[in-house]
Scaffold this motif. Sequence first.
Motif, short mmCIF file in Angstrom:
data_model
loop_
_atom_site.label_atom_id
_atom_site.label_comp_id
_atom_site.label_asym_id
_atom_site.label_seq_id
_atom_site.Cartn_x
_atom_site.Cartn_y
_atom_site.Cartn_z
N ASN A 1 0.16 -6.74 1.02
CA ASN A 1 0.68 -7.43 -0.17
C ASN A 1 0.32 -6.76 -1.49
O ASN A 1 1.17 -6.63 -2.38
CB ASN A 1 0.21 -8.90 -0.17
N PRO A 2 -0.94 -6.33 -1.71
CA PRO A 2 -1.28 -5.73 -3.01
C PRO A 2 -0.81 -4.29 -3.18
O PRO A 2 -0.85 -3.76 -4.29
CB PRO A 2 -2.81 -5.77 -3.05
N ALA B 1 2.23 -2.81 -2.92
CA ALA B 1 3.49 -2.58 -3.65
C ALA B 1 3.29 -2.58 -5.17
O ALA B 1 3.75 -1.65 -5.84
CB ALA B 1 4.53 -3.61 -3.23
N PRO B 2 2.63 -3.60 -5.76
CA PRO B 2 2.45 -3.55 -7.21
C PRO B 2 1.58 -2.39 -7.68
O PRO B 2 1.80 -1.84 -8.77
CB PRO B 2 1.79 -4.90 -7.54
N ARG C 1 1.44 0.60 -6.25
CA ARG C 1 2.30 1.79 -6.20
C ARG C 1 3.30 1.79 -7.36
O ARG C 1 3.56 2.83 -7.97
CB ARG C 1 3.04 1.84 -4.86
N SER C 2 3.85 0.61 -7.69
CA SER C 2 4.79 0.51 -8.81
C SER C 2 4.11 0.91 -10.11
O SER C 2 4.69 1.61 -10.95
CB SER C 2 5.34 -0.91 -8.92
N GLY C 3 2.86 0.48 -10.30
CA GLY C 3 2.12 0.84 -11.51
C GLY C 3 1.88 2.33 -11.61
O GLY C 3 2.03 2.92 -12.69
#
Length: 215
Positions: free
Chosen positions: A25-26, A28-29, A31-33
């Motif tokens: 869950n953590p 994806a955000p 990697r996006s950052g």
Amino acid sequence: AESKLRDADRKKDEFLATLAHELRNPLAPIRSGLQLMQLIGVSAPIEKVRSMMERQLLQLARLVDDLLDISRLTSGKLELRMERVQLQDVITAALETSRPMIDQQGHELTVSLPDDPIFVEGDPIRLAQVVSNLLNNSAKYTNHGGQIRVSVLCDSKEVVLTVLDNGIGIPAPMLERVFGMFTQVDRTLEKTTGGLGIGLSLVKGLVHMHGGTIS
């Protein structure tokens, strides 16, 4: 006693599945950052750190994906999407996944494939996962600047795909055991290279689901 063993095995599978989902869950955000930092541009020292973080994040994502897949496999929930696939395409997809690790280790990669197309019945994503896991193992357990070779032989009845390297090798007594879950030949090495000891177990399970064998 058998009932207790089955219950413990079931709880282990449930724990693996829950752990994998919670860890994923953590990712994806984060990697996006990191990708956003790359887009807006950062100074050279920060970019060096950002790039390192992204590589490590990808490694973590692969480990989590392996955990998810092995939990699905052991619980019988992993399904194959079978179709007619060209094996050369499978190997190309696997190389795209494994190439960064191979290049990072400075290995020389040789691929030897028949000129004629080879078609098999299989799940292209899972078959590529099998090949990339084997390539990653070769890259991980071969000293910097090593040699890795992928070759395919074909007759009228079967296809034999070989991944060969000049790495540390596997002791003879471990040749069968390495396909067991959580089995590690050298735990000291695993601490420095990263690994859960489930990659080859996953590979064996996927190969067997395709009606194949691995050694």
